[in-house]
Each structure stands twice: as structure tokens, then as C-alpha cells.
Design a protein around this motif. Structure first.
Motif, PDB file in Angstrom:
ATOM      1  N   GLU A 130       0.901  -1.154   0.000  1.00  0.00           N
ATOM      2  CA  GLU A 130       0.000   0.000   0.000  1.00  0.00           C
ATOM      3  C   GLU A 130       0.932   1.194   0.000  1.00  0.00           C
ATOM      4  O   GLU A 130       1.815   1.302   0.858  1.00  0.00           O
ATOM      5  CB  GLU A 130      -0.917   0.024   1.233  1.00  0.00           C
ATOM      6  CG  GLU A 130      -2.019  -0.997   1.204  1.00  0.00           C
ATOM      7  CD  GLU A 130      -3.105  -0.713   0.159  1.00  0.00           C
ATOM      8  OE1 GLU A 130      -3.185   0.417  -0.371  1.00  0.00           O
ATOM      9  OE2 GLU A 130      -3.879  -1.636  -0.121  1.00  0.00           O
ATOM     10  N   ILE A 131       0.762   2.096  -0.951  1.00  0.00           N
ATOM     11  CA  ILE A 131       1.669   3.231  -1.121  1.00  0.00           C
ATOM     12  C   ILE A 131       0.850   4.494  -1.331  1.00  0.00           C
ATOM     13  O   ILE A 131      -0.089   4.500  -2.136  1.00  0.00           O
ATOM     14  CB  ILE A 131       2.588   3.022  -2.345  1.00  0.00           C
ATOM     15  CG1 ILE A 131       3.355   1.703  -2.227  1.00  0.00           C
ATOM     16  CG2 ILE A 131       3.537   4.208  -2.514  1.00  0.00           C
ATOM     17  CD1 ILE A 131       4.070   1.286  -3.508  1.00  0.00           C
ATOM     18  N   CYS A 132       1.232   5.551  -0.623  1.00  0.00           N
ATOM     19  CA  CYS A 132       0.558   6.824  -0.805  1.00  0.00           C
ATOM     20  C   CYS A 132       1.568   7.944  -0.595  1.00  0.00           C
ATOM     21  O   CYS A 132       2.370   7.893   0.343  1.00  0.00           O
ATOM     22  CB  CYS A 132      -0.601   6.955   0.180  1.00  0.00           C
ATOM     23  SG  CYS A 132      -1.872   8.096  -0.405  1.00  0.00           S
ATOM     24  N   GLY A 133       1.523   8.940  -1.469  1.00  0.00           N
ATOM     25  CA  GLY A 133       2.452  10.056  -1.367  1.00  0.00           C
ATOM     26  C   GLY A 133       1.754  11.389  -1.515  1.00  0.00           C
ATOM     27  O   GLY A 133       0.666  11.489  -2.093  1.00  0.00           O
ATOM     28  N   TRP A 134       2.418  12.428  -0.987  1.00  0.00           N
ATOM     29  CA  TRP A 134       1.901  13.786  -1.030  1.00  0.00           C
ATOM     30  C   TRP A 134       3.061  14.748  -1.218  1.00  0.00           C
ATOM     31  O   TRP A 134       4.173  14.489  -0.766  1.00  0.00           O
ATOM     32  CB  TRP A 134       1.188  14.130   0.278  1.00  0.00           C
ATOM     33  CG  TRP A 134       0.065  13.217   0.611  1.00  0.00           C
ATOM     34  CD1 TRP A 134      -1.248  13.383   0.293  1.00  0.00           C
ATOM     35  CD2 TRP A 134       0.129  11.986   1.350  1.00  0.00           C
ATOM     36  NE1 TRP A 134      -1.995  12.336   0.777  1.00  0.00           N
ATOM     37  CE2 TRP A 134      -1.175  11.460   1.430  1.00  0.00           C
ATOM     38  CE3 TRP A 134       1.179  11.271   1.941  1.00  0.00           C
ATOM     39  CZ2 TRP A 134      -1.459  10.269   2.081  1.00  0.00           C
ATOM     40  CZ3 TRP A 134       0.894  10.073   2.585  1.00  0.00           C
ATOM     41  CH2 TRP A 134      -0.421   9.576   2.660  1.00  0.00           C
ATOM     42  N   GLY A 135       2.806  15.879  -1.851  1.00  0.00           N
ATOM     43  CA  GLY A 135       3.844  16.866  -2.086  1.00  0.00           C
ATOM     44  C   GLY A 135       3.624  18.143  -1.300  1.00  0.00           C
ATOM     45  O   GLY A 135       2.497  18.500  -0.953  1.00  0.00           O
ATOM     46  N   GLY A 136       4.724  18.810  -1.034  1.00  0.00           N
ATOM     47  CA  GLY A 136       4.699  20.098  -0.374  1.00  0.00           C
ATOM     48  C   GLY A 136       5.682  21.029  -1.048  1.00  0.00           C
ATOM     49  O   GLY A 136       6.334  20.655  -2.023  1.00  0.00           O
TER      50      GLY A 136
END
Length: 174
Positions: free
Chosen positions: A74-80
Motif C-alpha cells: 500500500e503506497i501513498c504520497g503527497w507533495g509540499g
């Protein structure tokens, strides 16, 4: 966000070598099955408020590697503005990460009271990224930070990882 997507592709390349195949267990019809464990899902379990506190935009969520699910993960990413974060869960063990070629500079860390193994991945982006894996009942939870390649003067990614970890690690499954 293009930067987060690029980091996710680079991160996915680090994951690909650990992805398992068939369980090898015969079914009643003689075929084999791939029994996938039920993994904790960071996309559904990490709140928007926690992501904002961690310094990323919840609206930039990207599931899988560049939007592609990976079997056994399970993989989840977010940017800032300064970095992107990715959270992975898998049934692999910490030892498997330590034995994977390209994973280097392992050291013990404690983040938010939880012991893990911090490491880097060799290659052109080595100085932009930092990872930590935490043992969990299901296998491991991995937190990864990638600094923006477009900005200068950023803190070491492992420093960001510790800050982000103080927010996110208490949410991770044990």
C-alpha cells in the motif's frame, strides 16, 4: 504535482526489487494463488489535518507508484513546497530492506518514541531522499522524504523525516 510524481517514480524503483511474487500454495484446482495480506492503507488512514501539519498538501495525494498500484504494497504520497513524503506498508521485514542492494547507510533511530532503521538509497537522488522503516505486526511501515530538486538551501532530508515522523509515526500501525 509533477515533483511529487517524479519522486514517486524514483521511490517506486527502490520498491520494485522487494516486491514478492506467487505464494506457491496450490489451490484446489492445482493452480497457485497470490494471497495478499490486508495491509494498513496510508491513503485512507492518515488525515488531511495530519498531512497539513506534516508540511504537505493533502490534495496532491498519489496512490501507488506514479499512480500505479504495486502488488504486496500500500503506497501513498503527497507533495509540499520543500519536500514530498511517501508512506509504504508491506509484509516484508526490515532485514529484507537491509539486504537489498542500493539501500545504504543504515542506522537506528527513534522517532515519536518508535524505533526504526533509517537509510538512504544510492544513486543520483541519494542526497535528496531519506527513508525509515518501522517493524509492524503486518511487516513494516516505511516513511520516505524527498527534498525538492528545484530548491536550494533546504535542510537535510533526514531532518525533515524526523519532523514529519513526529506527526505521522503515532498514526502508523504497530
Amino acid at each position: 504535482m509533477k515533483r511529487a510524481g517524479t519522486a514517486m517514480v524514483v521511490a517506486g524503483l527502490a520498491v520494485v526489487g522487494l516486491v514478492g511474487c506467487d505464494s506457491g500454495e496450490p489451490t484446489s484446482k492445482g493452480a497457485t494463488t497470490t494471497a495478499e495480506p490486508v495491509l494498513w492503507n496510508p491513503c485512507t488512514e492518515i488525515s488531511d489535518a495530519a498531512l497539513s501539519e506534516a508540511g504537505v498538501d493533502p490534495a496532491t495525494e498519489e496512490k501507488g507508484v506514479a499512480g500505479v498500484p504495486q502488488s504486496g504494497w500500500e503506497i501513498c504520497g503527497w507533495g509540499g513546497p520543500n519536500y514530498s513524503i511517501t508512506v509504504y506498508t508491506t509484509n516484508k521485514l526490515v532485514d529484507e530492506f537491509e539486504q537489498k542492494p542500493g539501500n545504504v547507510d543504515f542506522r537506528d533511530v527513534t522517532i515519536a518514541g518508535r524505533t526504526g532503521r533509517e537509510f538512504k538509497v544510492t544513486g543520483a537522488s541519494k542526497d535528496l531522499g531519506c527513508d525509515v522503516v518501522f517493524p509492524a505486526n503486518q511487516g513494516v511501515v516505511q516513511l520516505q522524504i524527498f527534498n525538492s530538486a528545484l530548491k536550494t538551501g533546504l535542510d537535510d532530508p533526514c531532518t525533515y523525516l524526523e519532523r514529519v515522523g513526529e506527526v505521522l509515526v503515532p498514526i502508523f500501525p504497530s
